[in-house]
Design a protein around this motif. Sequence first.
Motif, PDB file in Angstrom:
ATOM      1  N   ALA A 130       0.823  -1.209   0.000  1.00  0.00           N
ATOM      2  CA  ALA A 130       0.000   0.000   0.000  1.00  0.00           C
ATOM      3  C   ALA A 130       0.858   1.262   0.000  1.00  0.00           C
ATOM      4  N   MET A 131       1.896   1.290   0.827  1.00  0.00           N
ATOM      5  CA  MET A 131       2.768   2.463   0.879  1.00  0.00           C
ATOM      6  C   MET A 131       3.545   2.610  -0.425  1.00  0.00           C
ATOM      7  N   SER A 132       3.940   1.508  -1.023  1.00  0.00           N
ATOM      8  CA  SER A 132       4.678   1.579  -2.275  1.00  0.00           C
ATOM      9  C   SER A 132       3.787   2.072  -3.413  1.00  0.00           C
ATOM     10  N   ILE A 133       2.506   1.692  -3.392  1.00  0.00           N
ATOM     11  CA  ILE A 133       1.574   2.233  -4.385  1.00  0.00           C
ATOM     12  C   ILE A 133       1.455   3.742  -4.206  1.00  0.00           C
ATOM     13  N   ARG A 134       1.351   4.180  -2.949  1.00  0.00           N
ATOM     14  CA  ARG A 134       1.314   5.618  -2.702  1.00  0.00           C
ATOM     15  C   ARG A 134       2.604   6.289  -3.160  1.00  0.00           C
ATOM     16  N   GLN A 135       3.748   5.691  -2.837  1.00  0.00           N
ATOM     17  CA  GLN A 135       5.034   6.253  -3.246  1.00  0.00           C
ATOM     18  C   GLN A 135       5.236   6.170  -4.762  1.00  0.00           C
ATOM     19  N   MET A 136       4.557   5.222  -5.395  1.00  0.00           N
ATOM     20  CA  MET A 136       4.613   5.123  -6.850  1.00  0.00           C
ATOM     21  C   MET A 136       4.123   6.407  -7.505  1.00  0.00           C
ATOM     22  N   ALA A 137       3.288   7.148  -6.794  1.00  0.00           N
ATOM     23  CA  ALA A 137       2.752   8.391  -7.348  1.00  0.00           C
ATOM     24  C   ALA A 137       3.840   9.407  -7.634  1.00  0.00           C
TER      25      ALA A 137
END
Length: 399
Positions: A130-137
Amino acid sequence: MGVAANGSFAAALTGLPATAVLMRSDYRLELTDLGWVIGAMGLGVAVSELLWGMLTDRWGDRKVLLTGLGLTSLVLALMAVFLSPAASVTPSAGLLGGALLLVGVIGGSLNGSSGRAVMAWFGEGERGLAMSIRQMALPAGGAAGALLLPALAESMGFRGVYGALAAMCLVTTGFVWLWLREPPVTRPRGEPAARPGTGGTGLFRNGSVWRTVFGLGALCIPQIAVVTFAAVFLNDALHLGTTAISATIVAVQLGAAVARVWSGRYTDRRRNRRPFLKACALLTAAVYGALALLVAVEPTGAGHNGALMLVGVGVLVVGGIVASSWHGIAFTELATIAGITHTGAALGLGNTFAFGTYFLTPLAIPLLLDRGGWGAVWMASALAALLAFALFPKAAATR
């Protein structure tokens, strides 16, 4: 909503450097002035992140995101009106840098607040992804900016650049208003929304917190070197045009976005966040060391040698992806160490180091270029990655 908020801001933060060649000419900037202007947003984020994180712990995610996005949109709109170069008026580097500094101060609200929402809504086995998806932004937004902003700068000038960025932030403000809610006290299947941090030493007395934030700050250096000065390197050293430069930067950012999502899922399944961070640091050092050697072998003629040019572009893309793949993992580990009650402050502290590096790196690159050329820039990036390897804490005995 975390992806939308961070992507909107990243389009400015890491998209504007893709216009560096045009910015240098339209604003009539020296290379040192360009470094200050590009790094100003990073400085703004660095000085404000910790405060915004603490306010997020107190006020909640929704209020902080709405405030930050709305004000960021307003400042960018004012820049479009008053700070775009025209035939008769060219704003000074000081005014431009000051405005981008303000954008960074306000935009610093978006990182910790959206990260705290992730830690509250997801459990331990889900947070890395989940955090990596957010950081993917961040790389995804940077890719959108690198694809859109140079073309806008060429066709409409910087009025169109700042106006487009303001519109992105304004639309995202509406999304947050409609759809983001504070997390429930318990998760739907009865598991607590977040567990308190282990240990009682406190956030600022926890050695693992400090090793992690210093390590992520050091590992940001090679990534930021690519994000901020890749356009100049590709233009000056490899003699690429605007289209090829934009395509290269987009490849770096999209590759980094995919790598961040993959790394989150991988470390959730393996429970190996700390070893993964150390491995990323070593691989980053190796790739940037190779890029430094390539430039040293052919310091001036790489752009005129087709094979060397392709190799240089390829190594730069790989290095940029590797150096950007670890962010979600580092911030997840940092928030886990701190615990949910201090998540906003912990992420703010981490971003203070990350964006402090974002400010300092563009200032240092012109000095390194003057003394040792691009080989010195890439070798310094490799050494920073080795420092990060030494700083990141070792894996705990049990996880």
